[in-house]
Design a protein around this motif. Structure first.
Motif, mmCIF file in Angstrom:
data_model
loop_
_atom_site.group_PDB
_atom_site.id
_atom_site.type_symbol
_atom_site.label_atom_id
_atom_site.label_comp_id
_atom_site.label_asym_id
_atom_site.label_seq_id
_atom_site.Cartn_x
_atom_site.Cartn_y
_atom_site.Cartn_z
ATOM 1 N N LEU A 100 0.845 -1.186 0.000
ATOM 2 C CA LEU A 100 0.000 0.000 0.000
ATOM 3 C C LEU A 100 0.885 1.242 0.000
ATOM 4 N N SER A 101 0.282 2.380 -0.246
ATOM 5 C CA SER A 101 1.020 3.631 -0.130
ATOM 6 C C SER A 101 1.384 3.883 1.332
ATOM 7 N N LEU B 188 -3.577 2.664 8.780
ATOM 8 C CA LEU B 188 -3.852 1.370 9.415
ATOM 9 C C LEU B 188 -3.072 1.218 10.718
ATOM 10 N N LEU B 189 -1.804 1.639 10.721
ATOM 11 C CA LEU B 189 -0.998 1.542 11.935
ATOM 12 C C LEU B 189 -1.560 2.425 13.042
ATOM 13 N N HIS B 190 -2.072 3.597 12.667
ATOM 14 C CA HIS B 190 -2.635 4.518 13.657
ATOM 15 C C HIS B 190 -3.848 3.900 14.349
ATOM 16 N N HIS B 191 -4.619 3.099 13.622
ATOM 17 C CA HIS B 191 -5.856 2.545 14.178
ATOM 18 C C HIS B 191 -5.731 1.071 14.562
ATOM 19 N N ILE B 192 -4.515 0.551 14.641
ATOM 20 C CA ILE B 192 -4.362 -0.867 14.929
ATOM 21 C C ILE B 192 -4.879 -1.221 16.325
ATOM 22 N N ARG C 166 -12.087 -0.684 3.212
ATOM 23 C CA ARG C 166 -12.097 0.410 2.223
ATOM 24 C C ARG C 166 -10.889 0.327 1.305
ATOM 25 N N PHE C 167 -9.722 0.007 1.882
ATOM 26 C CA PHE C 167 -8.511 -0.064 1.073
ATOM 27 C C PHE C 167 -8.502 -1.302 0.176
ATOM 28 N N GLU D 62 -5.058 4.974 -6.175
ATOM 29 C CA GLU D 62 -4.358 3.780 -5.705
ATOM 30 C C GLU D 62 -5.183 2.522 -5.953
ATOM 31 N N ALA D 63 -4.501 1.459 -6.362
ATOM 32 C CA ALA D 63 -5.169 0.178 -6.618
ATOM 33 C C ALA D 63 -5.588 -0.453 -5.293
ATOM 34 N N PRO D 64 -6.698 -1.207 -5.279
ATOM 35 C CA PRO D 64 -7.136 -1.850 -4.045
ATOM 36 C C PRO D 64 -6.163 -2.942 -3.596
ATOM 37 N N LEU D 65 -6.154 -3.197 -2.307
ATOM 38 C CA LEU D 65 -5.304 -4.242 -1.735
ATOM 39 C C LEU D 65 -5.787 -5.606 -2.213
ATOM 40 N N ALA D 66 -4.867 -6.431 -2.660
ATOM 41 C CA ALA D 66 -5.225 -7.747 -3.183
ATOM 42 C C ALA D 66 -5.827 -8.623 -2.081
ATOM 43 N N PRO D 67 -6.826 -9.464 -2.402
ATOM 44 C CA PRO D 67 -7.518 -10.281 -1.388
ATOM 45 C C PRO D 67 -6.591 -11.178 -0.577
#
Length: 355
Positions: free
Chosen positions: A158-159, A166-170, A182-183, A221-226
């Motif tokens: 990811l960017s 994500l790290l902020h809300h882990i 969402r990502f 940005e492209a979505p995160l792969a499953p």
């Protein structure tokens, strides 16, 4: 239960900490709110008691001991150092309009131990000390590792902005899950048409333009792969006796190589605990354990819970907080790894004490 009875239990714990080489300290009860808000974020306001001082500004009743102990150590502490303490902390426990049937104390006693050392065996030393003190209570020991989870998030393709979010809300599992979803989906296109209208609002035009630029970049940005979502979810749901969890983590490291170092460290910690006579098969490893602890823990986390009292907080809890120690020592050019924990004497007393 009287305060005198809680204090007596606390003094027993404090004696054990002193016997382990700790120096007793007594941090202030009233702390500068700015420092705590910088470290914990605004979420701490929902749990702490905040007041205004006409000279010192916004102040906060001590929500825990770790921050003032780290500040004290960074000011004049030697290396290595061991500290212990006994005193009250103050936290808002109950939310909502009605008082619960079994309210938790907003002011309660904590006995704690903090170790500042570069020794790789420090995690095992602290865990073993708490295990020894609490052994008469036959509590369930649990362990986790926040560095393991954060390394997995940092490995996501990811960017930097999305990984940082994500790290902020882990430590906030529901928000984290929403962000991850969402990502993982295509981003909705947003329109920002040019306009001659004047900028309005509390933010400056430069701040608003920067926000628009970030949204445009994010939309591209492209979505995160499953498969990455699936790997992350498998990691977060590992719950097993520590040796079995280690086996599962070792297998998962083949798919997420960035967690291999944290898995190696867990293996070393378990070996160090076994060498100290602790039955590691009896330790429950929960990969998401640290997501429900204080947000400054960034390595090993642990807790000791009373069976049959699922509505209680842990009788004891703690972990590693290297980043917090580095941030608080930055102004003095100091940084040292740190690990510690606390025991609640009131809960120990309710379980019948150490007799």
């Amino acid at each position: 239960m009287s305060k005198r009875e809680k204090q007596a239990i606390g003094q027993q714990i404090l004696s054990a900490f002193r016997a382990a080489g700790a120096e007793e300290v007594a941090p202030d009860i009233l702390l500068e709110a700015e420092t705590l808000l910088d470290l914990y974020g605004e979420d701490i306001r929902a749990r702490a008691y905040v007041t205004q001082d006409p000279i010192r500004g916004e102040m906060m009743l001590r929500p825990d001991f770790t921050v003032p102990v780290v500040q004290m150590h960074m000011a004049n502490g030697a290396e290595p150092a061991r500290y212990c303490y006994l005193g009250e902390v103050f936290r808002k426990q109950d939310h909502g309009e009605t008082r619960p049937d079994h309210p938790r104390d907003n002011e309660y006693l904590q006995a704690g131990f903090e170790l500042f050392a570069r020794d790789p065996d420090a995690d095992a030393e602290v865990f073993a000390l708490f295990h020894q003190i609490l052994a008469p209570l036959r509590l369930q020991a649990s362990m986790g590792d926040m560095d393991l989870l954060m390394d997995a998030v940092r490995a996501l393709p990811l960017s930097g902005a999305r990984r940082a979010a994500l790290l902020h809300h882990i430590w906030r599992p529901k928000r984290f899950a929403r962000l991850l979803a969402r990502f993982s989906a295509p981003t909705l296109t947003r329109s920002f048409p040019e306009s001659d209208a004047p900028w309005t609002g509390l933010r400056s035009p430069d701040e608003m333009q920067a926000r628009i630029d970030r949204l445009r970049t994010d939309a591209a940005e492209a979505p995160l792969a499953p498969q990455w979502v699936e790997r992350l979810e498998r990691l977060f749901t590992i719950r097993a006796p520590a040796p079995e969890a280690l086996r599962q983590l070792r297998a998962l490291a083949a798919e997420i190589p960035d967690i291999a170092e944290a898995v190696d460290r867990l293996e070393r910690n378990l070996s160090a605990l076994a060498a100290r006579g602790i039955d590691v098969e009896a330790i429950h490893f929960d990969a998401s354990h640290g997501r429900h602890t204080m947000e400054y823990y960034d390595g090993m986390t642990f807790s000791f819970a009373a069976a049959g009292h699922e509505d209680w907080p842990p009788v004891a809890s703690g972990g590693r907080y290297d980043a917090l120690a580095a941030v608080l020592g930055q102004a003095r050019g100091r940084s040292i790894p740190a690990v510690g924990g606390v025991i609640r004497p009131g809960l120990v007393h309710e379980l019948g004490g150490f007799e």
